[in-house]
Scaffold this motif. Structure first.
Motif, PDB file in Angstrom:
ATOM      1  N   ASP A  81       3.545  -2.787   2.476  1.00 45.23           N
ATOM      2  CA  ASP A  81       2.336  -2.178   3.034  1.00 45.23           C
ATOM      3  C   ASP A  81       1.832  -2.872   4.292  1.00 45.23           C
ATOM      4  O   ASP A  81       0.969  -2.324   4.998  1.00 45.23           O
ATOM      5  CB  ASP A  81       1.218  -2.164   1.986  1.00 45.23           C
ATOM      6  CG  ASP A  81       1.455  -1.119   0.907  1.00 45.23           C
ATOM      7  OD1 ASP A  81       2.264  -0.203   1.158  1.00 45.23           O
ATOM      8  OD2 ASP A  81       0.847  -1.236  -0.176  1.00 45.23           O
ATOM      9  N   ARG A  82       2.350  -4.058   4.593  1.00 45.47           N
ATOM     10  CA  ARG A  82       1.861  -4.797   5.765  1.00 45.47           C
ATOM     11  C   ARG A  82       2.938  -5.047   6.820  1.00 45.47           C
ATOM     12  O   ARG A  82       2.624  -5.117   8.011  1.00 45.47           O
ATOM     13  CB  ARG A  82       1.252  -6.131   5.328  1.00 45.47           C
ATOM     14  CG  ARG A  82      -0.028  -5.964   4.513  1.00 45.47           C
ATOM     15  CD  ARG A  82      -0.821  -7.242   4.429  1.00 45.47           C
ATOM     16  NE  ARG A  82      -2.045  -7.073   3.668  1.00 45.47           N
ATOM     17  CZ  ARG A  82      -3.183  -6.626   4.180  1.00 45.47           C
ATOM     18  NH1 ARG A  82      -3.242  -6.320   5.448  1.00 45.47           N
ATOM     19  NH2 ARG A  82      -4.254  -6.500   3.425  1.00 45.47           N
ATOM     20  N   TYR A 133       3.017  -6.917  11.750  1.00 49.34           N
ATOM     21  CA  TYR A 133       2.128  -7.134  10.607  1.00 49.34           C
ATOM     22  C   TYR A 133       0.866  -6.325  10.819  1.00 49.34           C
ATOM     23  O   TYR A 133       0.181  -6.483  11.847  1.00 49.34           O
ATOM     24  CB  TYR A 133       1.784  -8.619  10.465  1.00 49.34           C
ATOM     25  CG  TYR A 133       0.801  -8.916   9.350  1.00 49.34           C
ATOM     26  CD1 TYR A 133       1.238  -9.111   8.045  1.00 49.34           C
ATOM     27  CD2 TYR A 133      -0.568  -9.008   9.608  1.00 49.34           C
ATOM     28  CE1 TYR A 133       0.350  -9.385   7.022  1.00 49.34           C
ATOM     29  CE2 TYR A 133      -1.475  -9.283   8.589  1.00 49.34           C
ATOM     30  CZ  TYR A 133      -1.014  -9.463   7.301  1.00 49.34           C
ATOM     31  OH  TYR A 133      -1.908  -9.732   6.291  1.00 49.34           O
ATOM     32  N   SER A 134       0.544  -5.440   9.870  1.00 52.61           N
ATOM     33  CA  SER A 134      -0.631  -4.571   9.982  1.00 52.61           C
ATOM     34  C   SER A 134      -1.777  -5.131   9.149  1.00 52.61           C
ATOM     35  O   SER A 134      -1.582  -5.590   8.010  1.00 52.61           O
ATOM     36  CB  SER A 134      -0.296  -3.160   9.503  1.00 52.61           C
ATOM     37  OG  SER A 134       0.669  -2.565  10.347  1.00 52.61           O
ATOM     38  N   SER A 139      -4.299   2.480   2.970  1.00 53.28           N
ATOM     39  CA  SER A 139      -4.885   3.821   2.962  1.00 53.28           C
ATOM     40  C   SER A 139      -5.803   4.074   4.162  1.00 53.28           C
ATOM     41  O   SER A 139      -6.264   5.201   4.359  1.00 53.28           O
ATOM     42  CB  SER A 139      -5.671   4.042   1.663  1.00 53.28           C
ATOM     43  OG  SER A 139      -6.746   3.116   1.564  1.00 53.28           O
ATOM     44  N   SER A 140      -6.077   3.037   4.954  1.00 55.61           N
ATOM     45  CA  SER A 140      -6.979   3.184   6.103  1.00 55.61           C
ATOM     46  C   SER A 140      -6.334   4.025   7.193  1.00 55.61           C
ATOM     47  O   SER A 140      -5.129   3.933   7.436  1.00 55.61           O
ATOM     48  CB  SER A 140      -7.341   1.812   6.675  1.00 55.61           C
ATOM     49  OG  SER A 140      -7.982   1.010   5.711  1.00 55.61           O
ATOM     50  N   ILE A 192      -2.994  10.284  11.384  1.00 50.04           N
ATOM     51  CA  ILE A 192      -3.572  11.626  11.363  1.00 50.04           C
ATOM     52  C   ILE A 192      -3.429  12.234   9.978  1.00 50.04           C
ATOM     53  O   ILE A 192      -4.365  12.802   9.422  1.00 50.04           O
ATOM     54  CB  ILE A 192      -2.903  12.512  12.428  1.00 50.04           C
ATOM     55  CG1 ILE A 192      -3.119  11.908  13.825  1.00 50.04           C
ATOM     56  CG2 ILE A 192      -3.436  13.940  12.371  1.00 50.04           C
ATOM     57  CD1 ILE A 192      -2.330  12.597  14.912  1.00 50.04           C
ATOM     58  N   ASN A 193      -2.229  12.136   9.413  1.00 50.41           N
ATOM     59  CA  ASN A 193      -1.959  12.565   8.037  1.00 50.41           C
ATOM     60  C   ASN A 193      -0.781  11.746   7.521  1.00 50.41           C
ATOM     61  O   ASN A 193      -0.431  10.724   8.127  1.00 50.41           O
ATOM     62  CB  ASN A 193      -1.690  14.084   7.967  1.00 50.41           C
ATOM     63  CG  ASN A 193      -0.580  14.519   8.921  1.00 50.41           C
ATOM     64  OD1 ASN A 193       0.436  13.830   9.067  1.00 50.41           O
ATOM     65  ND2 ASN A 193      -0.769  15.646   9.589  1.00 50.41           N
ATOM     66  N   ASP A 194      -0.173  12.181   6.412  1.00 49.03           N
ATOM     67  CA  ASP A 194       0.909  11.390   5.812  1.00 49.03           C
ATOM     68  C   ASP A 194       2.148  11.309   6.694  1.00 49.03           C
ATOM     69  O   ASP A 194       2.995  10.434   6.506  1.00 49.03           O
ATOM     70  CB  ASP A 194       1.306  11.977   4.451  1.00 49.03           C
ATOM     71  CG  ASP A 194       0.259  11.683   3.383  1.00 49.03           C
ATOM     72  OD1 ASP A 194      -0.565  10.774   3.614  1.00 49.03           O
ATOM     73  OD2 ASP A 194       0.262  12.368   2.341  1.00 49.03           O
ATOM     74  N   LYS A 195       2.274  12.211   7.639  1.00 48.97           N
ATOM     75  CA  LYS A 195       3.464  12.260   8.492  1.00 48.97           C
ATOM     76  C   LYS A 195       3.211  11.753   9.908  1.00 48.97           C
ATOM     77  O   LYS A 195       4.048  11.045  10.475  1.00 48.97           O
ATOM     78  CB  LYS A 195       3.985  13.708   8.566  1.00 48.97           C
ATOM     79  CG  LYS A 195       4.515  14.254   7.255  1.00 48.97           C
ATOM     80  CD  LYS A 195       5.830  13.601   6.867  1.00 48.97           C
ATOM     81  CE  LYS A 195       6.447  14.261   5.662  1.00 48.97           C
ATOM     82  NZ  LYS A 195       7.707  13.607   5.248  1.00 48.97           N
ATOM     83  N   TRP A 196       2.083  12.133  10.477  1.00 57.19           N
ATOM     84  CA  TRP A 196       1.856  11.924  11.917  1.00 57.19           C
ATOM     85  C   TRP A 196       0.830  10.826  12.185  1.00 57.19           C
ATOM     86  O   TRP A 196      -0.119  10.645  11.418  1.00 57.19           O
ATOM     87  CB  TRP A 196       1.387  13.211  12.577  1.00 57.19           C
ATOM     88  CG  TRP A 196       2.448  14.273  12.625  1.00 57.19           C
ATOM     89  CD1 TRP A 196       2.641  15.286  11.742  1.00 57.19           C
ATOM     90  CD2 TRP A 196       3.489  14.377  13.608  1.00 57.19           C
ATOM     91  NE1 TRP A 196       3.724  16.042  12.108  1.00 57.19           N
ATOM     92  CE2 TRP A 196       4.275  15.516  13.247  1.00 57.19           C
ATOM     93  CE3 TRP A 196       3.837  13.659  14.746  1.00 57.19           C
ATOM     94  CZ2 TRP A 196       5.373  15.926  13.988  1.00 57.19           C
ATOM     95  CZ3 TRP A 196       4.931  14.067  15.484  1.00 57.19           C
ATOM     96  CH2 TRP A 196       5.684  15.181  15.112  1.00 57.19           C
TER      97      TRP A 196
END
Length: 239
Positions: A81-82, A133-134, A139-140, A192-196
């Protein structure tokens, strides 16, 4: 009672299958392709040229590599996730190279004729691998990131212009050595969404090369350091 149990079992099976599908879909979305636009400011600094028929120890003859923009694309592989690994590429840009002459050393008529004129054009291929590293929750929608990596730069096309040939005293062959160096970037991803998503970054790298310009067998050399600033805006697609 049997019908209720059957319906309950079917509902449970449906929910379980839906959960497995969602999990598989989430696991499959491990790659992101980004396509956009980059502006490259090389911020070059070059030593004075040395070689035959030049003033010593300082010839007063140097150069500057100009800014250029190009198509950007990259492929990123999610680790968790990071963390992600990103291979950043792009359509190789061709930069104008202009003469930078010291009027206290170079004769005035040479300065007036060649100062700031395009003496060469060079194309660079510079693939860079980043470990990004994010920050924030996965979910943000908006997540800043930092990246550290390795850059390889190859100057695969090098052409002296007619003005460059005139300054050098004839047709000139240009060679530049390859460069390896550390790279870093910071940026933001907006989902923007799950894809973009929308991706923005500022990157830099350590790039050093030696230029050799050969005219009628006479080779003149100079060292060039780049401190590039690369601004990128791109659209990302996750799959």
């Amino acid at each position: 009672m049997t019908i209720c149990k059957s319906l309950g079992g079917a509902a449970a099976l449906t929910l379980a299958l839906a959960g497995l599908h969602t999990q598989a879909q989430a696991q499959s979305q491990d790659y992101t392709v980004r396509v956009g636009y980059s502006n490259i400011a090389p911020h070059s600094s070059a030593s004075d040229a040395t070689g035959p028929f030049l003033f010593k120890p300082n010839s007063g003859i140097s150069l500057e590599v100009k800014n250029e923009s190009t198509l950007f694309f990259s492929v990123a592989r999610k680790i968790d996730d990071r963390f992600e690994v990103e291979l950043a590429l792009g359509l190789p840009p061709t930069h104008d190279v202009t003469a930078k002459l010291n009027p206290s050393i170079v004769p005035g008529y040479v300065v007036s004729a060649y100062q700031g004129q395009t003496i060469a054009r060079i194309r660079q291929l510079a693939p860079t691998v980043f470990l990004n590293y994010s920050f924030g929750d996965s979910s943000s929608a908006l997540r800043p990131f930092v990246g550290l990596g390795l850059n390889y730069t190859r100057f695969d096309e090098r052409r002296s212009t007619p003005t460059g040939n005139s300054l050098n005293g004839g047709p000139t062959d240009i060679q530049l050595s390859d460069s390896w160096g550390l790279a870093a970037q910071v940026g933001l991803d907006y989902r923007i969404n799950d894809k973009w998503s929308i991706h923005g970054s500022v990157a830099t790298a350590r790039v050093k090369t030696k230029l050799t310009a050969t005219t009628a067998g006479a080779a003149r050399v100079m060292d060039i350091n780049f401190h590039p600033v690369v601004l990128t805006v791109a659209a990302g697609y996750r799959f």
